[in-house]
Write an enzyme that holds these catalytic residues in place. Structure first.
Site, PDB file in Angstrom:
ATOM      1  N   SER A 136       0.287 -22.313 -15.325  1.00 30.63           N
ATOM      2  CA  SER A 136      -0.514 -21.177 -15.797  1.00 30.63           C
ATOM      3  C   SER A 136      -1.290 -21.535 -17.056  1.00 30.63           C
ATOM      4  O   SER A 136      -0.697 -21.802 -18.104  1.00 30.63           O
ATOM      5  CB  SER A 136       0.409 -19.990 -16.094  1.00 30.63           C
ATOM      6  OG  SER A 136       1.131 -19.642 -14.933  1.00 30.63           O
ATOM      7  N   CYS A 313       7.533  -8.329  -0.811  1.00 32.91           N
ATOM      8  CA  CYS A 313       6.500  -9.200  -1.377  1.00 32.91           C
ATOM      9  C   CYS A 313       6.787  -9.352  -2.860  1.00 32.91           C
ATOM     10  O   CYS A 313       7.404  -8.471  -3.475  1.00 32.91           O
ATOM     11  CB  CYS A 313       5.129  -8.557  -1.166  1.00 32.91           C
ATOM     12  SG  CYS A 313       3.813  -9.272  -2.159  1.00 32.91           S
ATOM     13  N   ASP A 314       6.311 -10.437  -3.435  1.00 29.20           N
ATOM     14  CA  ASP A 314       6.480 -10.681  -4.860  1.00 29.20           C
ATOM     15  C   ASP A 314       5.857  -9.557  -5.700  1.00 29.20           C
ATOM     16  O   ASP A 314       6.279  -9.305  -6.822  1.00 29.20           O
ATOM     17  CB  ASP A 314       5.793 -12.026  -5.170  1.00 29.20           C
ATOM     18  CG  ASP A 314       5.865 -12.372  -6.638  1.00 29.20           C
ATOM     19  OD1 ASP A 314       6.908 -12.094  -7.245  1.00 29.20           O
ATOM     20  OD2 ASP A 314       4.889 -12.914  -7.169  1.00 29.20           O
ATOM     21  N   CYS A 358     -17.085  -1.527   6.233  1.00 32.49           N
ATOM     22  CA  CYS A 358     -17.710  -2.402   5.224  1.00 32.49           C
ATOM     23  C   CYS A 358     -18.261  -3.673   5.874  1.00 32.49           C
ATOM     24  O   CYS A 358     -17.625  -4.268   6.743  1.00 32.49           O
ATOM     25  CB  CYS A 358     -16.661  -2.767   4.183  1.00 32.49           C
ATOM     26  SG  CYS A 358     -17.193  -4.018   3.020  1.00 32.49           S
TER      27      CYS A 358
HETATM   28  S1  SF4 Z   1       0.365 -10.147  -2.030  1.00 35.48           S
HETATM   29 FE1  SF4 Z   1       1.983  -9.139  -0.805  1.00 35.48          FE
HETATM   30  S2  SF4 Z   1       1.262  -7.079  -0.341  1.00 35.48           S
HETATM   31 FE2  SF4 Z   1      -0.477  -8.272  -1.076  1.00 35.48          FE
HETATM   32  S3  SF4 Z   1      -1.438  -8.986   0.787  1.00 35.48           S
HETATM   33 FE3  SF4 Z   1      -0.016 -10.600   0.130  1.00 35.48          FE
HETATM   34  S4  SF4 Z   1       1.916 -10.176   1.171  1.00 35.48           S
HETATM   35 FE4  SF4 Z   1       0.629  -8.328   1.358  1.00 35.48          FE
HETATM   36  S1  SF4 Z   2     -15.082  -1.726   0.987  1.00 36.17           S
HETATM   37 FE1  SF4 Z   2     -15.295  -3.849   1.628  1.00 36.17          FE
HETATM   38  S2  SF4 Z   2     -15.362  -5.018  -0.276  1.00 36.17           S
HETATM   39 FE2  SF4 Z   2     -14.527  -3.000  -0.778  1.00 36.17          FE
HETATM   40  S3  SF4 Z   2     -12.323  -3.275  -0.665  1.00 36.17           S
HETATM   41 FE3  SF4 Z   2     -13.001  -2.502   1.322  1.00 36.17          FE
HETATM   42  S4  SF4 Z   2     -13.335  -4.327   2.588  1.00 36.17           S
HETATM   43 FE4  SF4 Z   2     -13.243  -4.979   0.434  1.00 36.17          FE
END
Ligand code: SF4
Ligand code: SF4
Length: 454
Positions: A136, A313-314, A358
């Protein structure tokens, strides 16, 4: 289907591979980075020693390896600060992982660290076992030291660079992890060029800092997430629509990525690997390889706490997302549980209409659900906080991404895009008026930018 050590059979819906971040010290860290809300997760385990026991480590490694069908298995440590476990813990981990390895499996060890504990012994060990070390660093010293401080509040830049020097001396593969926040969001090229030119970085990951808070909690959250004498300490949860003053602004994050992309795509393709760009290219190609946040669904990247608790998830280490404990239920059962399958599907199923319609949905997929806490322009909840930035970024990179995807489809290197763009840029620059805006899109006049006469 193969039988597992516990007498179970691998569930039919088990994924061939998955990723687990093991936190052997839980949230415990020797630093006190101001934006690190994970420090507050210590409060989930009051009274714990925060050290993973050897028999639990064995249980975990056995379950991890016997559940994989893909030949490559990631064995990944994170924290808190995992090096606080001491080098002997990792020596034992590697030795035990090789003991439990199935025929034909290859192990990829990864560790994410703040770098301050590293010395020759650590780095020689990483090299010997081909670790990929995530380090980091948030940019040059003023950007890094703005928030990455020790328990006494002093900047850690010097210590981290000493750690990096040691890693480089031993030839360890390093991935620079740069969080993007209020102190570096307006300086993308200073950060990127520092990593590339001064640190010689080849792998870089940018991670937006978004510290959510309710209006009530915001003043406390702005004061930080660590223990403070006599002060009330907030526990971070995914609640509220506000963000701390350290958090990145959505538009600034988009401009940050765009500025770096424009430099990268003209001179660094094939020699510097930026996770956002690699992942985007996979989506433009319609190929696997995008990181979970840019996939349609997720659920195959989990977090294991020091006591065997497995979380979805983390970023969801919260009681509501605890799937169970691997000493009671085999981890592959937890990964294939209805709760976790729903967690993964919800990434797609909870998208607001604004995202579903989108133009860059194929690349963004609404990013990570943890950041979906604002409303769409039409008032529908569940839009990603970073939407404005991602919309700008993905639209901006569309053409060069298409060029690179086409090159790859013709079995040509994506790096050829640099020559194509150089030709185009030369033609545009030749036609540009000296007082007109620079065709590179910097916003400066051509004569003050690419048309400058030295
Ligand atoms: S960070 Fe975790 S919650 Fe976010 S997209 Fe990845 S697996 Fe899914
Ligand atoms: S509208 Fe499009 S750019 Fe915005 S979070 Fe949703 S998929 Fe992503």
């Amino acid at each position: 289907m193969s039988p597992l050590s516990s007498g179970l059979t691998l569930p039919q819906n088990a994924p061939p591979a998955f990723h687990i971040l093991l936190k052997p010290t839980g949230a415990i860290c020797n630093l006190d980075c101001k934006y690190c809300f994970f420090l507050s997760k210590e409060m989930l385990y009051p009274g714990s020693r925060f050290r993973m026991a050897n028999d639990l480590l064995d249980t975990y490694l056995r379950q991890l390896l016997e559940s994989h069908r893909a030949p490559e298995v990631a064995v990944a440590w994170q924290g808190g600060e995992p090096t606080l476990m001491g080098l002997d813990f990792f020596r034992r981990s590697v030795e035990r992982a090789h003991t439990f390895k199935q025929p034909g499996q290859r192990l990829q060890f990864t560790l994410q660290t703040n770098g301050t504990q590293l010395n020759d012994d650590w780095c020689a060990f990483f090299k010997e076992h081909n670790f990929l070390v995530g380090l980091s660093i948030d940019g040059p010293q003023p950007m890094h030291d703005a928030y990455r401080v020790n328990k006494g509040g002093a900047g850690t830049f010097g210590q981290v660079l000493a750690g990096l020097d040691c890693l480089k001396k031993h030839g360890v593969d390093v991935n620079i992890l740069c969080t993007v926040h209020a102190a570096n969001q307006h300086h993308p090229l200073d950060a990127y060029r520092f990593f590339r030119d001064e640190l010689g970085a080849e792998f870089i990951q940018f991670i937006p800092i978004i510290e959510r808070a309710t209006a009530e909690l915001l003043p406390l959250a702005n004061a930080g997430w660590s223990e403070r004498p006599g002060g009330e300490r907030p526990l971070y949860t995914l609640a509220g629509q506000q963000v701390t003053e350290r958090s990145v602004q959505p538009e600034a994050f988009g401009r940050f990525l765009i500025a770096i992309f424009d430099e990268w795509v003209r001179r660094d393709v094939g020699r510097v690997f930026v996770q956002h760009f690699d992942s985007a290219l996979a989506n433009w190609l319609g190929a696997p390889g995008a990181v979970c946040i840019f996939n349609e669904t997720c659920g195959h990247a989990l977090a294991l706490e020091h006591n065997g608790d497995l979380y979805s998830c983390d970023h969801f280490v919260e009681p509501a997302y605890k799937l169970g404990n691997i000493t009671q239920t085999h981890l592959i059962e937890l990964i294939t549980s209805p709760e976790q399958l729903k967690f993964g599907r919800d990434k797609r199923d909870s998208l607001p209409r604004y995202c579903r319609e989108c133009e860059v949905r194929f690349a963004c997929h609404g990013e990570c659900p943890r950041n979906r806490f604002i409303a769409t322009p039409g008032g529908e909840p569940g839009l990603n906080y970073l939407c404005a930035g991602y919309k700008a970024f993905f639209n901006h990179i569309d053409r060069p991404m298409k060029l690179m995807a086409n090159l790859l489809r013709q079995n040509r290197p994506a790096a050829e895009v640099m020559a194509l763009l150089a030709k185009e840029d030369a033609a545009r620059f030749a036609a540009a008026g000296r007082n007109e805006p620079c065709p590179c899109g910097s916003g400066k006049k051509f004569k003050q930018c690419h048309g400058r006469r030295e």
